[in-house]
Design a protein around this motif. Structure first.
Motif, PDB file in Angstrom:
ATOM      1  N   GLY A   1     -46.171 -54.419 -29.246  1.00 58.26           N
ATOM      2  CA  GLY A   1     -45.309 -53.270 -29.520  1.00 58.26           C
ATOM      3  C   GLY A   1     -45.239 -53.049 -31.018  1.00 58.26           C
ATOM      4  O   GLY A   1     -46.256 -52.905 -31.681  1.00 58.26           O
ATOM      5  N   ARG A   2     -44.027 -53.080 -31.556  1.00 56.51           N
ATOM      6  CA  ARG A   2     -43.827 -52.884 -32.994  1.00 56.51           C
ATOM      7  C   ARG A   2     -43.867 -54.194 -33.750  1.00 56.51           C
ATOM      8  O   ARG A   2     -43.709 -54.206 -34.969  1.00 56.51           O
ATOM      9  N   ASN A   3     -44.062 -55.288 -33.061  1.00 55.12           N
ATOM     10  CA  ASN A   3     -44.072 -56.606 -33.688  1.00 55.12           C
ATOM     11  C   ASN A   3     -45.472 -57.204 -33.655  1.00 55.12           C
ATOM     12  O   ASN A   3     -46.318 -56.769 -32.879  1.00 55.12           O
ATOM     13  N   VAL A   4     -45.674 -58.207 -34.484  1.00 54.57           N
ATOM     14  CA  VAL A   4     -46.968 -58.877 -34.536  1.00 54.57           C
ATOM     15  C   VAL A   4     -46.745 -60.374 -34.364  1.00 54.57           C
ATOM     16  O   VAL A   4     -45.879 -60.965 -35.010  1.00 54.57           O
ATOM     17  N   CYS A   5     -47.542 -60.955 -33.466  1.00 52.25           N
ATOM     18  CA  CYS A   5     -47.519 -62.396 -33.249  1.00 52.25           C
ATOM     19  C   CYS A   5     -48.730 -62.995 -33.964  1.00 52.25           C
ATOM     20  O   CYS A   5     -49.843 -62.466 -33.848  1.00 52.25           O
ATOM     21  N   TYR A   6     -48.499 -64.058 -34.702  1.00 49.42           N
ATOM     22  CA  TYR A   6     -49.570 -64.738 -35.425  1.00 49.42           C
ATOM     23  C   TYR A   6     -49.774 -66.121 -34.838  1.00 49.42           C
ATOM     24  O   TYR A   6     -48.814 -66.793 -34.444  1.00 49.42           O
TER      25      TYR A   6
END
Length: 108
Positions: free
Chosen positions: A68-73
């Motif tokens: 969505g509007r977030n990023v997982c690293y």
């Protein structure tokens, strides 16, 4: 791993914020961490963190996934282990009986 890849990875890890972020991602394991969580843990502003994470992604040490509007690293354990293998490839060749071989790494 080729020499230029190792140089890029070591250069990326040569900054305290990037090294701290990478270590957090290694701790998190395969599930990774959201960018906001990393920023809170390191007390780093979003724009600054984004710059540093981009450098780790460019070096291949970190993968990112939009949610969505977030990023997982996530730490790229294959690249990390490749870097360790590159650095230790000829470890103790000159003194094989001294017990200096590196310990085995993460099973990730």
């Amino acid at each position: 791993m080729e020499t230029n890849q190792a140089i890029t990875a070591l250069t990326a890890l040569g900054h305290s914020t990037r090294l701290a972020a990478f270590r957090l991602l290694v701790e998190a394991g395969p599930k990774g961490r959201m960018a906001g969580e990393i920023g809170e843990a390191l007390v780093v502003p979003g724009a600054t963190l984004s710059f540093h994470l981009k450098e780790l992604v460019h070096a291949g040490l970190v993968d990112s996934e939009n949610r969505g509007r977030n990023v997982c690293y996530r730490a790229n354990f294959e690249v990390m282990n490749g870097l360790v293998a590159y650095l230790t490839h000829n470890c103790c060749v000159g003194a094989p009986d001294d017990g200096c071989a590196p310990a085995t790494g993460c099973a990730c």
